[in-house]
Design a protein around this motif. Structure first.
Motif, mmCIF file in Angstrom:
data_model
loop_
_atom_site.group_PDB
_atom_site.id
_atom_site.type_symbol
_atom_site.label_atom_id
_atom_site.label_comp_id
_atom_site.label_asym_id
_atom_site.label_seq_id
_atom_site.Cartn_x
_atom_site.Cartn_y
_atom_site.Cartn_z
ATOM 1 N N LYS A 12 0.807 -1.223 0.000
ATOM 2 C CA LYS A 12 0.000 0.000 0.000
ATOM 3 C C LYS A 12 0.835 1.266 0.000
ATOM 4 C CE LYS A 12 -3.946 2.270 2.103
ATOM 5 N NZ LYS A 12 -3.942 3.052 3.303
ATOM 6 N N THR A 13 1.201 1.827 1.162
ATOM 7 C CA THR A 13 1.932 3.105 1.202
ATOM 8 C C THR A 13 3.444 2.914 1.125
ATOM 9 O OG1 THR A 13 1.852 3.071 3.607
ATOM 10 C CG2 THR A 13 0.148 4.336 2.469
ATOM 11 N N ALA A 14 3.916 1.689 1.082
ATOM 12 C CA ALA A 14 5.332 1.363 0.895
ATOM 13 C C ALA A 14 6.235 1.988 1.944
ATOM 14 C CB ALA A 14 5.782 1.770 -0.509
ATOM 15 N N GLY A 15 5.777 2.059 3.192
ATOM 16 C CA GLY A 15 6.600 2.557 4.282
ATOM 17 C C GLY A 15 6.742 4.066 4.326
ATOM 18 N N ARG A 16 5.955 4.793 3.505
ATOM 19 C CA ARG A 16 6.067 6.250 3.454
ATOM 20 C C ARG A 16 5.045 6.955 4.350
ATOM 21 N NH1 ARG A 16 8.166 9.046 -1.139
ATOM 22 N NH2 ARG A 16 9.429 7.708 -2.484
ATOM 23 N N GLY A 17 4.214 6.192 5.017
ATOM 24 C CA GLY A 17 3.182 6.829 5.833
ATOM 25 C C GLY A 17 1.997 7.206 4.970
ATOM 26 N N VAL A 18 1.149 8.103 5.501
ATOM 27 C CA VAL A 18 -0.069 8.469 4.783
ATOM 28 C C VAL A 18 -0.049 9.951 4.417
ATOM 29 C CG1 VAL A 18 -2.585 8.384 4.866
ATOM 30 C CG2 VAL A 18 -1.254 6.767 6.213
ATOM 31 N N LYS A 19 -0.325 10.253 3.180
ATOM 32 C CA LYS A 19 -0.405 11.628 2.652
ATOM 33 C C LYS A 19 0.803 12.513 2.997
ATOM 34 C CE LYS A 19 -5.460 11.909 2.474
ATOM 35 N NZ LYS A 19 -6.611 12.662 2.944
ATOM 36 N N GLY A 20 0.713 13.756 2.675
ATOM 37 C CA GLY A 20 1.768 14.707 3.002
ATOM 38 C C GLY A 20 2.887 14.749 1.970
ATOM 39 N N GLN A 21 3.756 15.740 2.124
ATOM 40 C CA GLN A 21 4.814 15.981 1.146
ATOM 41 C C GLN A 21 5.776 14.801 1.018
ATOM 42 O OE1 GLN A 21 7.276 19.390 1.950
ATOM 43 N NE2 GLN A 21 8.138 19.455 -0.088
ATOM 44 N N THR A 22 6.173 14.213 2.138
ATOM 45 C CA THR A 22 7.175 13.139 2.081
ATOM 46 C C THR A 22 6.628 11.828 1.544
ATOM 47 O OG1 THR A 22 6.761 12.702 4.423
ATOM 48 C CG2 THR A 22 8.675 14.054 3.884
ATOM 49 N N SER A 23 5.332 11.686 1.427
ATOM 50 C CA SER A 23 4.767 10.465 0.855
ATOM 51 C C SER A 23 4.811 10.509 -0.663
ATOM 52 C CB SER A 23 3.328 10.272 1.313
ATOM 53 O OG SER A 23 2.489 11.207 0.665
ATOM 54 N N ARG A 24 5.098 11.660 -1.223
ATOM 55 C CA ARG A 24 5.091 11.831 -2.675
ATOM 56 C C ARG A 24 6.516 11.941 -3.224
ATOM 57 N NH1 ARG A 24 0.598 14.421 -0.405
ATOM 58 N NH2 ARG A 24 -1.323 13.758 -1.423
ATOM 59 N N THR A 25 6.630 11.752 -4.536
ATOM 60 C CA THR A 25 7.948 11.843 -5.167
ATOM 61 C C THR A 25 8.354 13.308 -5.320
ATOM 62 O OG1 THR A 25 6.938 11.822 -7.350
ATOM 63 C CG2 THR A 25 7.689 9.713 -6.468
ATOM 64 N N GLY A 26 9.639 13.529 -5.495
ATOM 65 C CA GLY A 26 10.138 14.884 -5.707
ATOM 66 C C GLY A 26 10.202 15.713 -4.448
ATOM 67 N N VAL A 27 10.450 15.086 -3.294
ATOM 68 C CA VAL A 27 10.504 15.799 -2.015
ATOM 69 C C VAL A 27 11.824 16.558 -1.927
ATOM 70 C CG1 VAL A 27 10.551 15.491 0.490
ATOM 71 C CG2 VAL A 27 9.050 14.090 -0.898
ATOM 72 N N ALA A 28 11.769 17.833 -1.560
ATOM 73 C CA ALA A 28 12.988 18.642 -1.430
ATOM 74 C C ALA A 28 12.932 19.432 -0.136
ATOM 75 C CB ALA A 28 13.128 19.563 -2.626
ATOM 76 N N ILE A 29 13.051 18.729 1.008
ATOM 77 C CA ILE A 29 12.935 19.435 2.292
ATOM 78 C C ILE A 29 14.146 19.155 3.178
ATOM 79 C CG2 ILE A 29 10.417 19.583 2.317
ATOM 80 C CD1 ILE A 29 10.443 17.111 4.178
ATOM 81 N N LYS A 30 15.329 19.112 2.562
ATOM 82 C CA LYS A 30 16.544 18.765 3.297
ATOM 83 C C LYS A 30 16.776 19.711 4.480
ATOM 84 C CE LYS A 30 20.054 15.832 2.895
ATOM 85 N NZ LYS A 30 19.803 14.404 2.983
ATOM 86 N N GLY A 31 16.709 21.015 4.256
ATOM 87 C CA GLY A 31 16.951 21.958 5.342
ATOM 88 C C GLY A 31 15.671 22.568 5.879
ATOM 89 N N PHE A 32 14.530 21.965 5.555
ATOM 90 C CA PHE A 32 13.234 22.525 5.947
ATOM 91 C C PHE A 32 12.924 22.167 7.396
ATOM 92 C CE2 PHE A 32 8.498 22.313 5.978
ATOM 93 C CZ PHE A 32 8.248 23.631 5.654
ATOM 94 N N GLU A 33 12.514 23.171 8.178
ATOM 95 C CA GLU A 33 12.239 22.950 9.600
ATOM 96 C C GLU A 33 10.794 23.289 9.951
ATOM 97 O OE1 GLU A 33 15.194 24.789 12.127
ATOM 98 O OE2 GLU A 33 16.770 24.376 10.675
ATOM 99 N N GLY A 34 9.872 22.825 9.115
ATOM 100 C CA GLY A 34 8.458 23.013 9.409
ATOM 101 C C GLY A 34 8.019 24.466 9.371
ATOM 102 N N GLY A 35 8.604 25.277 8.539
ATOM 103 C CA GLY A 35 8.216 26.679 8.435
ATOM 104 C C GLY A 35 9.013 27.587 9.360
ATOM 105 N N GLN A 36 9.693 27.008 10.342
ATOM 106 C CA GLN A 36 10.562 27.787 11.232
ATOM 107 C C GLN A 36 11.772 28.275 10.435
ATOM 108 O OE1 GLN A 36 11.544 26.378 15.364
ATOM 109 N NE2 GLN A 36 13.394 25.725 14.323
ATOM 110 N N MET A 37 12.343 29.405 10.842
ATOM 111 C CA MET A 37 13.536 29.929 10.155
ATOM 112 C C MET A 37 14.666 28.893 10.288
ATOM 113 S SD MET A 37 14.721 32.469 8.402
ATOM 114 C CE MET A 37 13.484 33.709 8.659
ATOM 115 N N PRO A 38 15.207 28.413 9.185
ATOM 116 C CA PRO A 38 16.236 27.368 9.239
ATOM 117 C C PRO A 38 17.483 27.826 9.995
ATOM 118 C CG PRO A 38 15.447 27.688 6.996
ATOM 119 C CD PRO A 38 14.877 28.778 7.806
ATOM 120 N N ILE A 39 18.163 26.863 10.603
ATOM 121 C CA ILE A 39 19.315 27.196 11.448
ATOM 122 C C ILE A 39 20.425 27.880 10.658
ATOM 123 C CG2 ILE A 39 20.473 24.959 11.220
ATOM 124 C CD1 ILE A 39 21.020 25.326 14.352
ATOM 125 N N HIS A 40 20.583 27.544 9.392
ATOM 126 C CA HIS A 40 21.647 28.176 8.610
ATOM 127 C C HIS A 40 21.330 29.639 8.314
ATOM 128 C CE1 HIS A 40 19.555 28.140 4.655
ATOM 129 N NE2 HIS A 40 19.012 27.031 5.107
#
Length: 162
Positions: free
Chosen positions: A29-57
């Motif tokens: 079914k979900t192939a270990g990716r969980g249910v819905k959301g950005q990370t369940s889909r292909t083309g995820v680009a959130i390496k330095g993303f901190e949930g909308g918080q200003m990134p540490i860098h």
């Protein structure tokens, strides 16, 4: 034992997990990716993303300065030059230029110019033509009867690094 009996030790080769191949596989079914959301889909680009918080860098202060006009010397010690002369790669009687140092394999490339450092011991009289030399290097070369000619560097002549 014959060729058809040769095989790997048990457990040496592990079969890869085939995800999304039915409920019985354990990764269907979900192939270990969980249910819905950005990370369940292909083309995820959130390496330095901190949930909308200003990134540490971006939170941390930036320090320092990088001089874009700084010269990138390729440094060589007197000890390396002496070793090349002893090995017969350099001719001490001829003028040792930046190009002959590269041909002899002492340096790989010239960069913005060759800088001679005073470390190591020079025992042979040698004539050098380089872009820069330290005071200790010049003293050591002149002590054995050699000479140093300083060339104009690429920055002084207005040449661009290729």
């Amino acid at each position: 034992m014959s060729l058809n009996e040769i095989k790997d030790n048990a457990g040496a080769r592990k079969k890869r997990m085939r995800v999304g191949r039915g409920i019985g596989s354990g990764k269907g079914k979900t192939a270990g990716r969980g249910v819905k959301g950005q990370t369940s889909r292909t083309g995820v680009a959130i390496k330095g993303f901190e949930g909308g918080q200003m990134p540490i860098h971006r939170r941390l202060p930036k320090r320092g300065f990088h001089n874009i006009f700084a010269l990138d010397w390729n440094e060589v010690s007197l000890g390396r030059i002496q070793a090349a002369i002893d090995a017969g790669k350099l001719d001490a009687k001829a003028t040792v230029t930046q190009a002959t140092l590269v041909e002899a394999g002492v340096l790989r490339r010239v960069r913005d110019g060759v800088r001679v450092l005073g470390s190591g011991e020079l025992t042979t009289k040698v004539t050098l033509e380089v872009a820069h030399a330290t005071k200790s290097a010049v003293e050591a070369i002149e002590k054995v009867g050699g000479t140093v000619t300083l060339l104009a560097s690429k920055a002084e002549t207005g040449e661009t690094a290729a």
